[in-house]
Design a protein around this motif. Structure first.
Motif, short mmCIF file in Angstrom:
data_model
loop_
_atom_site.label_atom_id
_atom_site.label_comp_id
_atom_site.label_asym_id
_atom_site.label_seq_id
_atom_site.Cartn_x
_atom_site.Cartn_y
_atom_site.Cartn_z
N THR A 196 0.84 -1.20 0.00
CA THR A 196 0.00 0.00 0.00
C THR A 196 0.87 1.24 0.00
N GLY A 197 2.04 1.17 0.62
CA GLY A 197 2.96 2.30 0.60
C GLY A 197 3.42 2.63 -0.80
N VAL A 198 3.62 1.63 -1.64
CA VAL A 198 3.98 1.88 -3.04
C VAL A 198 2.83 2.59 -3.76
N VAL A 199 1.61 2.11 -3.51
CA VAL A 199 0.43 2.76 -4.10
C VAL A 199 0.34 4.22 -3.64
N ALA A 200 0.55 4.44 -2.34
CA ALA A 200 0.51 5.80 -1.79
C ALA A 200 1.58 6.68 -2.44
N SER A 201 2.75 6.10 -2.70
CA SER A 201 3.83 6.86 -3.31
C SER A 201 3.48 7.26 -4.74
N PHE A 202 2.90 6.35 -5.50
CA PHE A 202 2.49 6.69 -6.87
C PHE A 202 1.43 7.79 -6.85
N GLY A 203 0.47 7.67 -5.91
CA GLY A 203 -0.55 8.71 -5.80
C GLY A 203 0.05 10.06 -5.45
N GLY A 204 1.02 10.06 -4.51
CA GLY A 204 1.67 11.30 -4.14
C GLY A 204 2.44 11.91 -5.30
N LEU A 205 3.14 11.07 -6.07
CA LEU A 205 3.87 11.57 -7.23
C LEU A 205 2.91 12.17 -8.25
N ALA A 206 1.76 11.52 -8.44
CA ALA A 206 0.76 12.04 -9.38
C ALA A 206 0.23 13.40 -8.91
N MET A 207 0.00 13.54 -7.61
CA MET A 207 -0.48 14.83 -7.09
C MET A 207 0.56 15.93 -7.31
N MET A 208 1.83 15.57 -7.19
CA MET A 208 2.90 16.54 -7.41
C MET A 208 2.96 16.97 -8.87
N LEU A 209 2.97 15.99 -9.77
CA LEU A 209 3.14 16.30 -11.19
C LEU A 209 1.91 16.96 -11.80
N GLY A 210 0.75 16.70 -11.21
CA GLY A 210 -0.48 17.27 -11.76
C GLY A 210 -0.93 18.55 -11.08
N ALA A 211 -0.17 19.02 -10.11
CA ALA A 211 -0.58 20.20 -9.34
C ALA A 211 -0.68 21.43 -10.23
N ARG A 212 -1.73 22.21 -9.98
CA ARG A 212 -1.91 23.48 -10.69
C ARG A 212 -2.15 24.59 -9.68
N PRO A 213 -1.38 25.66 -9.75
CA PRO A 213 -0.25 25.87 -10.65
C PRO A 213 0.92 24.94 -10.29
#
Length: 496
Positions: free
Chosen positions: A199-216
């Motif tokens: 689940t930590g790996v899943v959480a890490s992917f989700g966190g990375l997605a939130m970082m890369l998709g952040a606006r602005p």
């Protein structure tokens, strides 16, 4: 009439989500036993008796274990301080896990949508939008799976993950967050990884997605704080005293166990295709949509695992399913034209009904089977019976000779088994123990060799079904003590 329809639908969605939560609360009272509940109970037992140095949770050996996570340490402290029974503590864990999961989904969804019906609809999608065939696995929160794994660390970690994504998304917004926020997120990330690594790996992917998709896009200051949070989390992972987190990277032996994750994908997960369609619509509107990126990260790793034979990588599948399920709930409100929304809502409603019917057997955990309608009763699968009957005779710390399946449950009551019921990365003589159990029960093994195995591992008890093999029931080295379900017998080792 059109104006009145929306409140009715919203009320129905809230009512359905509330009923599912009530169902899971009633399940916690029953706490049906399946899968890994035994090892989590055994972990609490070891921590209750030896908080600082609990040793291996399953066998009598002084080795570390990845099951000694921050969450289980807290539960072990609760058991030690209060004297509550292990299964009572597991019910507390289940209640906390459910609370974190429900509030986490609501927390995250509200960062995407202000629609009042979006959070309960997301909960429905998360537990029902799976497939037309029941699939149970820890970290996969389908309704039936969640009913069986509600007390597991995976549920706790998944609930924390939703809060982690929501807090990170908030911190990355224009107003951003200071150093305490990002350091706190790093701490939260480490707790998730230590509590349930997959689940930590899943959480890490989700966190990375939130970082890369952040606006602005995050400013340099925000990126520096984020790096600081990751650095703190990494240090905490390295300092955790109960097992070596980074030592898990070299672990093997998990591929065959996880091969089933790559079989029957449509029967197990086909209903989530409605969410994949929603992701396509989101991608057309925003090439950096966080849920789309989250889905792509999971899909790439899952596919790579299947192509390379690293089937344990299939545990990343929630990173594919969760963003699709959330997108399905959100796009009922966000799809462009009203006609498109109505069509999509109809498809989603049909998929949810199929998912609910597929998992209707979950009702059997809280309603007597004979009280269920026949079609629903046919879907119910009784949980494992457990070994309470054995615990009346066997003391804490005694060693029991048993095959693999009993070895997954017996340590829950305090005894050890000769071989662990699950792969153990930190147990150096695991293969010798597995071989010893196999040899003891094998048909061609001499009596003297069987007695030597019992002496070598300090075995005081033997558990066997008729036909399992091992020493004969009338052997003078054994004394028949008790009989359990389906003719299983407990023998005391009394001599050689």
């Amino acid at each position: 009439m059109r104006v009145a329809t929306k409140p009715v639908i919203r009320g129905a969605v809230w009512a359905a989500a509330s009923l599912l939560v009530v169902l899971l609360l009633l399940v916690i009272v029953r706490l049906p036993w399946a899968g890994d509940l035994g090892i989590h109970a055994a972990t609490i037992e070891r921590l209750r008796h030896h908080l600082a140095a609990p040793g291996n949770p399953l066998v009598d050996a002084d080795t570390p274990s990845p099951y000694y996570s921050p969450w289980m340490l807290l539960l072990g402290c609760l058991a030690k301080v209060t004297g509550l029974g292990t299964f009572v503590v597991l019910r507390v864990a289940a209640l906390a896990g459910l609370g974190l999961l429900v509030t986490g989904v609501v927390h995250l969804v509200r960062t995407f949508s202000a629609r009042r019906a979006a959070p309960p609809l997301a909960l429905l999608c998360l537990v029902l939008l799976w497939g037309p065939a029941v699939f149970n696995w820890s970290g996969f929160p389908g309704l039936n799976s969640l009913a069986l794994t509600i007390a597991y660390p995976s549920t706790f970690a998944l609930g924390l993950s939703f809060h982690f994504w929501a807090l990170l998304r908030k911190a990355l917004r224009k107003e951003g967050g200071g150093w305490p926020v990002f350091l706190g997120l790093g701490l939260l990330w480490a707790v998730i990884l230590l509590s349930h690594q997959f689940t930590g790996v899943v959480a890490s992917f989700g966190g990375l997605a939130m970082m890369l998709g952040a606006r602005p896009r995050p400013s340099r200051a925000v990126l520096v704080r984020s790096a600081g949070g990751v650095a703190l989390g990494t240090v905490l992972l390295g300092l955790w005293p109960y097992y070596s987190f980074f030592g898990l990277f070299g672990a093997g032996g998990l591929e065959q166990i996880h091969r089933s994750l790559y079989r029957d994908l449509l029967p197990h997960f086909g209903l989530a295709l409605v969410g994949v369609a929603a992701l396509v619509l989101r991608f057309r509107r925003d090439r950096r949509d966080e849920l789309v990126l989250f889905f792509l990260f999971g899909a790439v790793v899952f596919a790579a695992g299947g192509l390379s034979g690293h089937y344990s990588w299939g545990r990343v599948l929630p990173a594919v399913l969760i963003p699709a399920q959330l997108a399905a709930a959100l796009d009922v409100f966000e799809s462009g034209r009203a006609g498109v929304r109505r069509v999509f809502a109809g498809l989603l409603g049909a998929a949810l009904l199929v998912g609910a019917w597929t998992q209707a057997g979950t009702l059997g955990y809280v309603v007597p089977r004979d009280a269920l309608p026949t079609p629903v009763a046919a879907k119910y699968r009784p949980p494992w019976p457990g070994y309470k009957w054995l615990a009346q005779e066997v003391r804490y710390g005694d060693v029991v000779m048993a095959k693999t399946f009993p070895s997954r449950q017996i340590p829950a009551y305090g005894p050890y088994t000769v071989a662990p019921g699950y792969p153990d990365f930190f147990l150096p003589d695991q293969e010798q123990r597995v071989t010893a159990v196999r040899d003891y029960f094998a048909a061609g093994t001499a009596r003297a060799e069987r007695l030597d195995i019992l002496r070598r591992y300090g075995v005081r008890w033997v558990v066997a079904y008729p036909g399992d093999g091992g020493l004969r029931a009338d052997d003078p080295a054994l004394r028949r003590v008790a009989t359990g379900p389906r003719g299983q017998v407990l023998y005391e080792v009394v001599g050689g």
